[in-house]
Design a protein around this motif. Structure first.
Motif, short mmCIF file in Angstrom:
data_model
loop_
_atom_site.label_atom_id
_atom_site.label_comp_id
_atom_site.label_asym_id
_atom_site.label_seq_id
_atom_site.Cartn_x
_atom_site.Cartn_y
_atom_site.Cartn_z
N LYS A 297 -4.41 6.51 -28.80
CA LYS A 297 -3.58 7.53 -28.17
C LYS A 297 -4.44 8.57 -27.46
CE LYS A 297 0.31 7.13 -31.36
NZ LYS A 297 1.16 7.86 -32.36
N LYS A 298 -5.55 8.96 -28.10
CA LYS A 298 -6.44 9.95 -27.51
C LYS A 298 -7.85 9.67 -28.01
CE LYS A 298 -7.15 14.88 -26.71
NZ LYS A 298 -6.68 16.26 -27.00
N GLU A 299 -8.76 9.53 -27.09
CA GLU A 299 -10.12 9.17 -27.45
C GLU A 299 -10.73 10.24 -28.36
OE1 GLU A 299 -13.47 7.10 -27.92
OE2 GLU A 299 -11.70 6.38 -26.85
N GLY A 300 -11.31 9.73 -29.49
CA GLY A 300 -11.99 10.60 -30.43
C GLY A 300 -11.09 11.15 -31.52
N GLU A 301 -9.78 11.01 -31.38
CA GLU A 301 -8.85 11.49 -32.41
C GLU A 301 -8.29 10.27 -33.15
OE1 GLU A 301 -5.91 14.07 -30.87
OE2 GLU A 301 -7.37 15.49 -30.00
N TRP A 302 -8.74 10.10 -34.38
CA TRP A 302 -8.41 8.87 -35.14
C TRP A 302 -7.20 9.10 -36.04
CZ3 TRP A 302 -10.91 4.58 -33.71
CH2 TRP A 302 -12.12 4.72 -33.05
N PHE A 303 -6.25 8.14 -35.93
CA PHE A 303 -5.02 8.19 -36.73
C PHE A 303 -4.80 6.84 -37.43
CE2 PHE A 303 -4.42 11.60 -33.75
CZ PHE A 303 -3.70 12.56 -34.44
N TRP A 304 -4.22 6.99 -38.62
CA TRP A 304 -3.81 5.77 -39.33
C TRP A 304 -2.48 5.27 -38.77
CZ3 TRP A 304 -7.35 3.52 -42.20
CH2 TRP A 304 -8.35 4.27 -42.82
N VAL A 305 -2.10 4.06 -39.19
CA VAL A 305 -0.87 3.45 -38.65
C VAL A 305 0.38 4.21 -39.07
CG1 VAL A 305 -1.76 1.10 -38.40
CG2 VAL A 305 -0.91 1.85 -40.64
N ASP A 306 0.31 5.05 -40.10
CA ASP A 306 1.46 5.88 -40.49
C ASP A 306 1.44 7.23 -39.77
OD1 ASP A 306 -0.66 7.10 -41.76
OD2 ASP A 306 0.27 7.13 -43.75
N ASP A 307 0.54 7.33 -38.74
CA ASP A 307 0.40 8.52 -37.91
C ASP A 307 -0.26 9.70 -38.62
OD1 ASP A 307 1.51 7.35 -35.62
OD2 ASP A 307 3.56 7.85 -36.26
N SER A 308 -0.82 9.45 -39.79
CA SER A 308 -1.55 10.53 -40.47
C SER A 308 -2.98 10.55 -39.94
CB SER A 308 -1.55 10.31 -41.98
OG SER A 308 -2.18 9.09 -42.31
N PRO A 309 -3.55 11.76 -39.70
CA PRO A 309 -4.91 11.84 -39.16
C PRO A 309 -5.95 11.44 -40.18
CG PRO A 309 -4.12 14.03 -39.68
CD PRO A 309 -2.96 13.11 -39.92
N LEU A 310 -7.11 11.00 -39.69
CA LEU A 310 -8.20 10.59 -40.57
C LEU A 310 -8.80 11.81 -41.24
CD1 LEU A 310 -10.34 8.57 -41.62
CD2 LEU A 310 -11.63 9.01 -39.51
N ASN A 311 -8.96 11.72 -42.56
CA ASN A 311 -9.64 12.77 -43.33
C ASN A 311 -11.13 12.50 -43.22
OD1 ASN A 311 -10.67 14.56 -45.18
ND2 ASN A 311 -9.29 13.95 -46.86
N THR A 312 -11.83 13.39 -42.58
CA THR A 312 -13.26 13.16 -42.32
C THR A 312 -14.07 13.08 -43.60
OG1 THR A 312 -13.56 15.56 -42.04
CG2 THR A 312 -13.17 14.25 -40.04
N SER A 313 -13.55 13.68 -44.68
CA SER A 313 -14.26 13.59 -45.96
C SER A 313 -14.09 12.20 -46.59
CB SER A 313 -13.76 14.68 -46.93
OG SER A 313 -12.40 14.48 -47.24
N LEU A 314 -13.14 11.45 -46.10
CA LEU A 314 -12.93 10.09 -46.60
C LEU A 314 -13.09 9.08 -45.46
CD1 LEU A 314 -9.87 10.52 -49.01
CD2 LEU A 314 -12.23 9.98 -49.63
#
Length: 298
Positions: A220-237
């Motif tokens: 959807k937007k380069e550099g912004e990572w999302f899971w398939v449920d539309d939740s953003p990636l937790n950088t700590s995980l």
């Protein structure tokens, strides 16, 4: 005195003179001698007649003796035959008694079988007429009382089920396949889950490039990572490999917008995420909630 018989014999004498023989009866008178023979005394003058009589009597006695022996043998044989017939008759009677006993038992068992068959038929008819009970309302099931279950070919871990595909597809095709089975591409929520998946992939990978799609993308937007449920990636995980993500465009000008994971050799290094062109065929990891236990009514 016993009577005697008188035997008269004519005795003739011959006289030899020179070469001429003359009959004595012509010149000498016959002399008669009187011989008295007792009937009780055997005659010594007739030995041939006496011997013949003895032989005849001996032969007659032998014949009588032979007849007696033959008669005895015949009687013995007749006794043997009678004994054999008695034995055969006794054996026949015993066999007949046994046969009658078996026949009586057969008749008894046949009667019992017919009674059992009749009782079974009556019982079966009664059971078919019984109205089945309605299924009672199942009790409420608490989460602690249930045991998670997974479908065939899915592996259970931490209340979730995982499916590791064996065919290569693009990221979008892999996601559609997971959704058709009631799940989606995997979303990693903990370090334990990452450890579990890394170990599983280490055993399933054929080589270093035999990696698996996960449900993470920045399409959807380069550099912004999302899971398939539309939740953003937790950088700590996040478990990126060193120098990843790099959005390498030499293989595909559109860059690398989807994430694959896996490291051949073991779970020592959990940082095994790599961005890759979404059109690249890879295997994938599907995920869905495990089914809870339930009660059925029979």
């Amino acid at each position: 005195m016993p009577e005697t018989e008188v035997l008269y014999s004519d005795v003739k004498f011959t006289k030899k003179k020179g070469d001429t023989t003359e009959t004595a009866s012509s010149s000498i008178e016959a002399t008669y001698s009187e011989v008295k023979i007792s009937k009780t005394q055997p005659s010594t003058e007739l030995p041939e007649c006496s011997t013949a009589s003895q032989q005849a009597m001996s032969n007659g006695g032998s014949k009588v003796k032979s007849k007696k022996v033959a008669l005895v043998i015949l009687c013995v044989l007749l006794a043997v035959v009678v004994i054999a017939l008695c034995y055969v008759y006794h054996d026949h009677m015993q066999t007949k008694k046994k046969y009658q006993s078996l026949e009586e038992r057969y008749q008894t068992l046949t009667a019992k079988y017919k009674d059992l068959e009749k009782n079974f038929t009556e019982t079966l008819n009664l059971t078919q007429k019984v109205v089945p009970r309605s299924c009672p309302k199942p009790p409420e099931i608490k989460l602690s009382d249930s045991r998670p279950k997974c479908d065939k070919d899915w592996e259970q871990y931490g209340g979730k089920c995982y499916y590791f595909s064996i065919t290569n597809s693009s990221w979008e095709e892999s996601r559609r396949d997971c959704q058709s089975q009631g799940g989606d591409l995997v979303k990693i929520d903990s370090r334990d889950e990452q450890t579990f998946l890394t170990k599983k992939l280490s055993d399933k990978m054929n080589d270093a490039e035999d990696k698996f799609w996960i449900g993470l993308t920045d399409s959807k937007k380069e550099g912004e990572w999302f899971w398939v449920d539309d939740s953003p990636l937790n950088t700590s995980l996040s478990f990126w490999q060193k120098r990843e993500p790099d959005n390498w465009e030499e293989e595909n000008p559109e860059g690398e917008d989807c994430v694959r994971m896996g490291e051949k050799g073991g779970p020592e290094d959990l940082n095994c995420w790599f961005d890759k062109s979404c059109d690249k065929p890879h295997k994938s990891i599907c995920e869905k909630q495990a089914e809870k236990g339930f009660i059925t009514c029979f």
